[in-house]
Design a protein around this motif. Structure first.
Motif, PDB file in Angstrom:
ATOM      1  N   ASN A  43     -20.703  11.112   5.404  1.00 42.63           N
ATOM      2  CA  ASN A  43     -19.479  10.540   5.790  1.00 42.63           C
ATOM      3  C   ASN A  43     -18.763   9.721   4.530  1.00 42.63           C
ATOM      4  O   ASN A  43     -19.554   9.452   3.595  1.00 42.63           O
ATOM      5  CB  ASN A  43     -19.876   9.482   7.075  1.00 42.63           C
ATOM      6  N   SER A  44     -17.518   9.039   4.850  1.00 43.55           N
ATOM      7  CA  SER A  44     -17.088   8.462   3.734  1.00 43.55           C
ATOM      8  C   SER A  44     -17.356   6.860   3.992  1.00 43.55           C
ATOM      9  O   SER A  44     -17.941   6.378   4.626  1.00 43.55           O
ATOM     10  CB  SER A  44     -15.567   8.265   4.002  1.00 43.55           C
ATOM     11  N   GLY A  45     -17.216   6.304   2.471  1.00 39.53           N
ATOM     12  CA  GLY A  45     -17.439   4.823   2.628  1.00 39.53           C
ATOM     13  C   GLY A  45     -16.137   3.991   3.100  1.00 39.53           C
ATOM     14  O   GLY A  45     -15.250   4.762   3.241  1.00 39.53           O
ATOM     15  N   GLY A  46     -16.554   2.838   3.279  1.00 39.96           N
ATOM     16  CA  GLY A  46     -15.476   1.919   3.786  1.00 39.96           C
ATOM     17  C   GLY A  46     -14.395   1.606   2.766  1.00 39.96           C
ATOM     18  O   GLY A  46     -14.680   1.656   1.733  1.00 39.96           O
ATOM     19  N   ASN A  47     -13.498   0.952   3.548  1.00 43.60           N
ATOM     20  CA  ASN A  47     -12.258   0.428   2.777  1.00 43.60           C
ATOM     21  C   ASN A  47     -12.380  -1.417   2.573  1.00 43.60           C
ATOM     22  O   ASN A  47     -12.830  -1.742   3.609  1.00 43.60           O
ATOM     23  CB  ASN A  47     -11.121   0.870   3.078  1.00 43.60           C
TER      24      ASN A  47
ATOM     25  N   SER B 235     -10.252  -4.897   1.885  1.00 46.95           N
ATOM     26  CA  SER B 235      -8.787  -5.589   2.050  1.00 46.95           C
ATOM     27  C   SER B 235      -7.953  -5.448   0.690  1.00 46.95           C
ATOM     28  O   SER B 235      -6.557  -5.221   0.627  1.00 46.95           O
ATOM     29  CB  SER B 235      -8.575  -6.987   2.516  1.00 46.95           C
ATOM     30  N   THR B 236      -8.490  -5.241  -0.433  1.00 47.39           N
ATOM     31  CA  THR B 236      -7.710  -5.056  -1.660  1.00 47.39           C
ATOM     32  C   THR B 236      -7.705  -3.648  -2.248  1.00 47.39           C
ATOM     33  O   THR B 236      -6.844  -3.168  -2.764  1.00 47.39           O
ATOM     34  CB  THR B 236      -8.429  -5.827  -2.745  1.00 47.39           C
ATOM     35  N   HIS B 237      -8.294  -2.716  -1.475  1.00 49.89           N
ATOM     36  CA  HIS B 237      -8.499  -1.140  -1.702  1.00 49.89           C
ATOM     37  C   HIS B 237      -8.423  -0.467  -0.361  1.00 49.89           C
ATOM     38  O   HIS B 237      -9.373   0.139   0.089  1.00 49.89           O
ATOM     39  CB  HIS B 237      -9.652  -0.779  -2.611  1.00 49.89           C
ATOM     40  N   SER B 238      -7.164  -0.493   0.254  1.00 51.75           N
ATOM     41  CA  SER B 238      -7.052   0.123   1.504  1.00 51.75           C
ATOM     42  C   SER B 238      -7.541   1.607   1.782  1.00 51.75           C
ATOM     43  O   SER B 238      -7.970   2.132   2.779  1.00 51.75           O
ATOM     44  CB  SER B 238      -5.883  -0.172   2.421  1.00 51.75           C
ATOM     45  N   GLY B 239      -7.349   2.090   0.537  1.00 51.25           N
ATOM     46  CA  GLY B 239      -7.609   3.637   0.434  1.00 51.25           C
ATOM     47  C   GLY B 239      -9.116   3.794  -0.389  1.00 51.25           C
ATOM     48  O   GLY B 239      -9.029   5.090  -0.945  1.00 51.25           O
ATOM     49  N   GLY B 240      -9.757   2.691  -0.523  1.00 47.94           N
ATOM     50  CA  GLY B 240     -10.376   3.104  -1.762  1.00 47.94           C
ATOM     51  C   GLY B 240     -11.944   3.619  -1.493  1.00 47.94           C
ATOM     52  O   GLY B 240     -12.782   3.810  -2.414  1.00 47.94           O
ATOM     53  N   GLY B 241     -12.290   3.971  -0.177  1.00 48.46           N
ATOM     54  CA  GLY B 241     -13.673   4.185   0.052  1.00 48.46           C
ATOM     55  C   GLY B 241     -13.746   5.899  -0.187  1.00 48.46           C
ATOM     56  O   GLY B 241     -12.661   6.630  -0.015  1.00 48.46           O
ATOM     57  N   GLY B 242     -15.033   6.188  -0.948  1.00 48.25           N
ATOM     58  CA  GLY B 242     -15.083   7.593  -1.337  1.00 48.25           C
ATOM     59  C   GLY B 242     -15.221   8.343  -0.262  1.00 48.25           C
ATOM     60  O   GLY B 242     -16.080   8.122   0.759  1.00 48.25           O
ATOM     61  N   GLN B 243     -14.584   9.750  -0.350  1.00 41.93           N
ATOM     62  CA  GLN B 243     -15.054  10.784   0.780  1.00 41.93           C
ATOM     63  C   GLN B 243     -16.336  11.193   0.806  1.00 41.93           C
ATOM     64  O   GLN B 243     -17.208  11.344  -0.149  1.00 41.93           O
ATOM     65  CB  GLN B 243     -13.999  11.957   0.400  1.00 41.93           C
ATOM     66  N   GLY B 244     -16.830  11.513   1.818  1.00 42.26           N
ATOM     67  CA  GLY B 244     -18.214  12.162   2.160  1.00 42.26           C
ATOM     68  C   GLY B 244     -18.237  13.415   1.664  1.00 42.26           C
ATOM     69  O   GLY B 244     -17.286  14.278   1.477  1.00 42.26           O
TER      70      GLY B 244
ATOM     71  N   GLY C 291     -22.356  19.257  -3.156  1.00 42.68           N
ATOM     72  CA  GLY C 291     -21.128  18.600  -2.665  1.00 42.68           C
ATOM     73  C   GLY C 291     -21.627  17.169  -2.848  1.00 42.68           C
ATOM     74  O   GLY C 291     -22.122  16.431  -1.916  1.00 42.68           O
ATOM     75  N   ASP C 292     -21.280  16.344  -4.152  1.00 40.43           N
ATOM     76  CA  ASP C 292     -21.629  15.000  -4.278  1.00 40.43           C
ATOM     77  C   ASP C 292     -20.419  14.246  -3.675  1.00 40.43           C
ATOM     78  O   ASP C 292     -19.375  14.547  -3.449  1.00 40.43           O
ATOM     79  CB  ASP C 292     -21.522  14.655  -5.659  1.00 40.43           C
ATOM     80  N   GLY C 293     -20.703  13.022  -2.920  1.00 38.03           N
ATOM     81  CA  GLY C 293     -19.932  12.135  -2.215  1.00 38.03           C
ATOM     82  C   GLY C 293     -18.901  11.531  -3.208  1.00 38.03           C
ATOM     83  O   GLY C 293     -19.268  11.383  -4.676  1.00 38.03           O
ATOM     84  N   GLY C 294     -18.015  11.114  -2.916  1.00 37.85           N
ATOM     85  CA  GLY C 294     -16.922  10.447  -3.836  1.00 37.85           C
ATOM     86  C   GLY C 294     -17.238   8.964  -4.045  1.00 37.85           C
ATOM     87  O   GLY C 294     -17.697   8.456  -3.322  1.00 37.85           O
ATOM     88  N   GLY C 295     -16.956   8.663  -5.207  1.00 41.48           N
ATOM     89  CA  GLY C 295     -17.367   7.361  -5.462  1.00 41.48           C
ATOM     90  C   GLY C 295     -16.051   6.508  -5.445  1.00 41.48           C
ATOM     91  O   GLY C 295     -14.842   6.609  -5.404  1.00 41.48           O
ATOM     92  N   GLY C 296     -16.265   5.361  -4.430  1.00 43.41           N
ATOM     93  CA  GLY C 296     -15.210   4.574  -4.225  1.00 43.41           C
ATOM     94  C   GLY C 296     -14.897   3.462  -5.107  1.00 43.41           C
ATOM     95  O   GLY C 296     -15.670   3.441  -6.263  1.00 43.41           O
ATOM     96  N   PHE C 297     -13.853   2.684  -5.172  1.00 42.14           N
ATOM     97  CA  PHE C 297     -13.761   1.651  -6.103  1.00 42.14           C
ATOM     98  C   PHE C 297     -14.945   0.546  -6.058  1.00 42.14           C
ATOM     99  O   PHE C 297     -15.194   0.032  -5.049  1.00 42.14           O
ATOM    100  CB  PHE C 297     -12.425   0.836  -5.872  1.00 42.14           C
TER     101      PHE C 297
ATOM    102  N   GLY D  98     -18.825   6.428  -1.598  1.00 40.82           N
ATOM    103  CA  GLY D  98     -19.228   5.121  -1.950  1.00 40.82           C
ATOM    104  C   GLY D  98     -18.161   4.174  -1.272  1.00 40.82           C
ATOM    105  O   GLY D  98     -17.116   4.397  -1.017  1.00 40.82           O
ATOM    106  N   GLY D  99     -18.698   3.038  -1.190  1.00 38.29           N
ATOM    107  CA  GLY D  99     -17.698   1.989  -0.517  1.00 38.29           C
ATOM    108  C   GLY D  99     -16.858   1.364  -1.546  1.00 38.29           C
ATOM    109  O   GLY D  99     -16.870   1.225  -2.573  1.00 38.29           O
ATOM    110  N   ALA D 100     -15.595   0.961  -0.826  1.00 42.38           N
ATOM    111  CA  ALA D 100     -14.628   0.313  -1.828  1.00 42.38           C
ATOM    112  C   ALA D 100     -15.117  -0.965  -1.975  1.00 42.38           C
ATOM    113  O   ALA D 100     -15.556  -1.897  -1.452  1.00 42.38           O
ATOM    114  CB  ALA D 100     -13.124   0.273  -1.148  1.00 42.38           C
ATOM    115  N   GLY D 101     -14.723  -1.476  -3.419  1.00 44.32           N
ATOM    116  CA  GLY D 101     -14.959  -2.636  -3.983  1.00 44.32           C
ATOM    117  C   GLY D 101     -14.027  -3.705  -3.675  1.00 44.32           C
ATOM    118  O   GLY D 101     -12.686  -3.397  -3.077  1.00 44.32           O
ATOM    119  N   PHE D 102     -14.124  -5.007  -3.966  1.00 43.48           N
ATOM    120  CA  PHE D 102     -13.110  -6.033  -3.456  1.00 43.48           C
ATOM    121  C   PHE D 102     -12.537  -6.472  -4.936  1.00 43.48           C
ATOM    122  O   PHE D 102     -13.327  -7.037  -5.835  1.00 43.48           O
ATOM    123  CB  PHE D 102     -13.654  -7.256  -2.776  1.00 43.48           C
ATOM    124  N   LYS D 103     -11.291  -6.679  -5.037  1.00 41.32           N
ATOM    125  CA  LYS D 103     -10.711  -7.158  -6.355  1.00 41.32           C
ATOM    126  C   LYS D 103     -10.284  -8.704  -5.991  1.00 41.32           C
ATOM    127  O   LYS D 103      -9.135  -8.916  -5.402  1.00 41.32           O
ATOM    128  CB  LYS D 103      -9.756  -6.574  -6.566  1.00 41.32           C
ATOM    129  N   PRO D 104     -10.877  -9.610  -6.739  1.00 46.00           N
ATOM    130  CA  PRO D 104     -10.541 -11.046  -6.409  1.00 46.00           C
ATOM    131  C   PRO D 104      -9.498 -11.442  -7.122  1.00 46.00           C
ATOM    132  O   PRO D 104      -9.018 -10.603  -8.162  1.00 46.00           O
ATOM    133  CB  PRO D 104     -11.851 -11.866  -7.098  1.00 46.00           C
TER     134      PRO D 104
END
Length: 288
Positions: A186-190, A192-201, A215-221, A245-251
């Motif tokens: 399954n996909s990584g989460g998003n 608040s700074t990367h609303s579409g940033g979760g990598g796909q499963g 089938g490697d999973g997609g890398g989130g931010f 991968g889950g999306a990172g946060f951009k301070p």
């Protein structure tokens, strides 16, 4: 802001993973620190804005063959703005956490006596659980990371998505191979700074005895996707898919996202490794 003595200049210095010094003034460029350990000193008292993120937890592999998918890693804790007062004749140790490798926790980001941002926890395989998000143990102006998604339970089961979060998000859970069906990751989460940033499963292999790591999973931010599980010819099973991968946060004031949880590896006859969590970051900003 603490006002320095007239005619003197405040200088911020550091040694350790890198070394340097800057004069502190309104409008100065931020001083950014990547993962490592640093000794911070100032020549005069000064209050500075501080922002930072802890490392994301690594996703787990699928170590139990056809039974369980790995859990995704949790995102690291963060602060998006707090004031820290630094005093002369003191040395402050700044530790910036690295992202966790497959099956390892993310590193905390800490500043002696002032800041403690907990790293994201790694996913597991024995109970298919996703890793918990890191929490703020000392500091203000931020919050916890998102939890990793649970791995699939039983042959052919799919993994769960990583949790969305205001800060760094969790990595997705891994799927499980099966004799007739295959579970996708399954996909990584998003965040608040990367609303579409979760990598796909990652997609499952889709057929018995197919190519390893199909089938490697997609890398989130700020978070890496897991690797697909190997699937060798002697075992007639369809390969499960890994988590994203889950999306990172951009301070504020940074240019990228950090601290997302790693995606989980898929459970197959020979499991795939989980993805690494995203690195942490820290910085001092211009006084206001």
């Amino acid at each position: 802001m603490l006002t320095p003595i007239a005619g003197y200049r405040v200088v911020l210095s550091w040694t350790g993973t890198t070394s340097g010094s800057v004069r502190v003034y309104a409008g100065m460029a931020p001083v950014i620190f990547n993962p490592g350990t640093y000794a911070i000193t100032v020549n005069l008292p000064i209050a500075l804005p501080f922002r930072g993120v802890a490392g994301g937890g690594g996703g787990n592999g699928g170590p139990y063959g056809l039974s369980n998918g790995g859990g995704g890693g949790g995102g690291g804790a963060y602060t998006n703005g707090m004031s820290v007062t630094l005093m002369p004749k003191q040395t402050y140790t700044l530790v910036v956490g690295a992202g966790g490798a497959s099956g390892a926790d993310g590193g905390a980001t800490t500043l002696t006596g002032l800041v403690n941002l907990g790293g994201g926890k790694h996913g597991t395989g024995s109970v298919e659980a996703g890793g918990a998000g890191g929490t703020v143990l000392l500091g203000s102006g931020g919050g916890s990371g998102g939890a990793g998604g649970q791995g699939g339970v039983g042959a052919g089961a799919s993994g769960a998505a990583g949790a969305n979060a205001t800060g760094p998000a969790g990595g997705g859970g891994g799927g499980v191979s099966g004799p007739a069906t295959e579970g996708p990751g399954n996909s990584g989460g998003n965040s608040s700074t990367h609303s579409g940033g979760g990598g796909q499963g990652g997609v499952p292999s889709g057929a018995p005895n197919s190519t390893p790591n199909a089938g490697d999973g997609g890398g989130g931010f700020g978070g890496q996707g897991g690797r697909g599980g190997n699937n060798f010819g002697a075992i007639s099973e369809r390969g499960g898919g890994p988590g994203g991968g889950g999306a990172g946060f951009k301070p504020t004031g940074f240019t990228s996202g950090y601290g997302g949880g790693g995606g989980a590896g898929a459970a197959c006859p020979t499991p795939g490794a989980g993805g690494a969590g995203g690195q942490g970051i820290a910085g001092f900003f211009a006084p206001t």
